[in-house]
Motif scaffolding. Sequence first.
Motif, short mmCIF file in Angstrom:
data_model
loop_
_atom_site.label_atom_id
_atom_site.label_comp_id
_atom_site.label_asym_id
_atom_site.label_seq_id
_atom_site.Cartn_x
_atom_site.Cartn_y
_atom_site.Cartn_z
N CYS A 171 0.83 -1.21 0.00
CA CYS A 171 0.00 0.00 0.00
C CYS A 171 0.86 1.25 0.00
N GLY A 172 2.12 1.11 0.42
CA GLY A 172 3.03 2.25 0.36
C GLY A 172 2.89 3.25 1.49
N ARG A 173 2.09 2.90 2.50
CA ARG A 173 1.91 3.89 3.57
C ARG A 173 3.16 4.11 4.39
N CYS A 174 3.99 3.07 4.53
CA CYS A 174 5.22 3.21 5.29
C CYS A 174 6.16 4.22 4.62
N ILE A 175 6.08 4.31 3.29
CA ILE A 175 6.93 5.26 2.56
C ILE A 175 6.62 6.67 3.02
N SER A 176 5.33 6.99 3.06
CA SER A 176 4.93 8.34 3.45
C SER A 176 5.11 8.57 4.95
N ALA A 177 4.98 7.49 5.73
CA ALA A 177 4.98 7.66 7.18
C ALA A 177 6.38 7.89 7.76
N CYS A 178 7.41 7.31 7.18
CA CYS A 178 8.73 7.37 7.80
C CYS A 178 9.33 8.77 7.71
N GLU B 48 -6.46 6.28 2.03
CA GLU B 48 -7.43 7.26 2.48
C GLU B 48 -7.56 8.35 1.42
N GLY B 49 -8.79 8.60 1.02
CA GLY B 49 -9.03 9.59 -0.04
C GLY B 49 -9.11 8.94 -1.41
N GLY B 50 -8.63 7.68 -1.52
CA GLY B 50 -8.57 7.01 -2.82
C GLY B 50 -7.18 7.16 -3.41
N CYS B 51 -7.09 7.01 -4.72
CA CYS B 51 -5.77 7.06 -5.37
C CYS B 51 -5.10 8.43 -5.21
N ILE B 52 -5.90 9.49 -5.04
CA ILE B 52 -5.30 10.81 -4.84
C ILE B 52 -4.54 10.86 -3.51
N GLY B 53 -4.77 9.85 -2.65
CA GLY B 53 -4.02 9.75 -1.40
C GLY B 53 -2.88 8.75 -1.52
N GLY B 54 -2.60 8.28 -2.72
CA GLY B 54 -1.52 7.31 -2.94
C GLY B 54 -0.17 7.88 -2.53
N ASN B 55 0.77 6.98 -2.22
CA ASN B 55 2.02 7.47 -1.63
C ASN B 55 2.83 8.34 -2.59
N ALA B 56 2.67 8.16 -3.90
CA ALA B 56 3.46 8.96 -4.84
C ALA B 56 2.63 10.09 -5.46
N SER B 57 1.51 10.43 -4.82
CA SER B 57 0.75 11.58 -5.33
C SER B 57 1.49 12.85 -4.91
N MET B 58 1.42 13.86 -5.74
CA MET B 58 2.22 15.06 -5.47
C MET B 58 1.40 16.24 -4.98
N ASN B 59 0.12 16.24 -5.31
CA ASN B 59 -0.71 17.38 -4.95
C ASN B 59 -1.48 17.06 -3.67
#
Lengths: 484, 86
Positions: A198-205, A451-462
Amino acid sequence: MNNAGQTIHLKKEILVRIIKSFFSKDFEEKIRLIPFDMRPKGMEVPYRCCIYKERAIIKDRVIAGLGFPIEEDDETISLKTYAKRSMDRNELDGKNLTVLQAACKGCATNRMYVTDLCQGCVARPCQSTCKFGAITIINGKSVIDNSKCKKCQMCVKACPYNAIVKITVPCEEACPVGAIKKDETGFASIDEEDCINCGRCISACPFGAVHEKSQIIDILKELVSGKKVVAMIAPSIAGQFPGNIYQLKTAIKKAGFYDVYEVAQGADITANTEAKEFVERMENGEKFMTTSCCAGYNQFIKKHLQEIKPYVSDTGTPLYYTAEIVKKEYPDAVTVFVSPCVAKRAEGFDNENVDYVMNYEELGALFVAKKIEILECEEEKYVKESSKQARCFGYSGGVAESVKASLPDESIIKPTIINGLNKDSIRQLKKCASCGQTDDGTNIIEVMCCEGGCIGGNASMNNQKMAKKLIDTLASNSPEIDKL
Amino acid sequence: MEKIKVQVCLGTTCFVMGGSNLQELNEIIPKKYGDKVEVAGSNCLGLCSIQWEYSKAPYVKVDEEVVHEATVEKVLEVIDKKLAEK
């Protein structure tokens, strides 16, 4: 997800440098120099203890950027060798995440901790509230016995001085399935058996220690090989770059791609097919169905909730249909899916029609490296204009809405929206799977892992609010979806 | 009094390197400063094109002052400073 931090900036800067090196005259040497170019002699040390550690960590980040697992690096191999190996490589392995242990702080263990604020009060609500007898008073202060503590946090809530805190490990906290843990060395590592990508750890660290293993070099090699490389862009991309998706098409072609397809085109097929399937299932007396297009959710089903499989739609994902269309149109094409998602890397790996996956950060870095100004690009139409509903697939609620809008009688559908997989929503899904029905009589469950859907994906920029607004602007100028 | 002019670079580099968050300035500035400050998005200001200067993106210009590695807070700080000078 919040991507505003310095770590993201650093990761993107490294990607730009890798891509620039690729297009330079001496790729291997330029790659070797990246840590030195970014942290030249005499530079003030921005984050770590010394410039040598800074460079060592940047080296590891470059290794991930070149598509290799950092865990397997024994520090003796130079970046030059890695660069050469990336050029010689012909295939990908299925692993998508890698942990940079030198950057991992080895955070303090997840536990409850009594701070100096403890007043040693007479009431001792922490002690009386603890069901496990883990709190004793030593020298007038509360002390927690970690062998007895079950981390229920009752003491944290009970203390009137807020003297007890929960010490968290951000990656462990963020992971919905407990797949990332500090191992015996004290550093984080990912259990592939459990990880749903899911990539959440990428954003969380906060130290940026978790990296995606990039396929950018493999994609660049295809781009310069003269083959027809076709980009398939996920619906959520509409909110991620300046300009509109028609200018973006031109920009992507300028970057070397032969053609660009909207994955929303496949989303139209997914919506219609899923609506048809929904009607059939309801006529057969089934109580509910869940959507099937989120790659993170599909990984979750495979690894953690097989019981729900019978209720999951058999319809293909938008990527599945789009890739099929592209390969039919151009049988010799190399296909690249562009998305904000790690889990889609796994889906792409399993689908023979999808050759590579790149994320928005990587596409952005490619634009930066090649100095492509999207706002100055001409608009170019897509062969097929996708529907309003398909273009909203990338945010929570969008998929259920499109299935609903496909039905001649919209009143038969009652959706539940799972906006992000977490402990609560996982419990809810488990319950639905075991009971064979939902609590509240709803009959379709839309599941989005982020959360939010794909717009909340870890590599989203906006940020999500702006991204949704931009998608809605595009959608409001798009045709309605075809009814069944 | 002459208005302070804020230009938020919407060039690809600035946007990719973190400028997307600066779009919030379009809402915050009119609310906070009324008609004393005007804010607009701008095509690439050309500041990133100097060798490797992209790593200092995103850029915002407040009148003639260039704010590099811009954040909402940093930009508001510069506006406050300029207003105090006037």
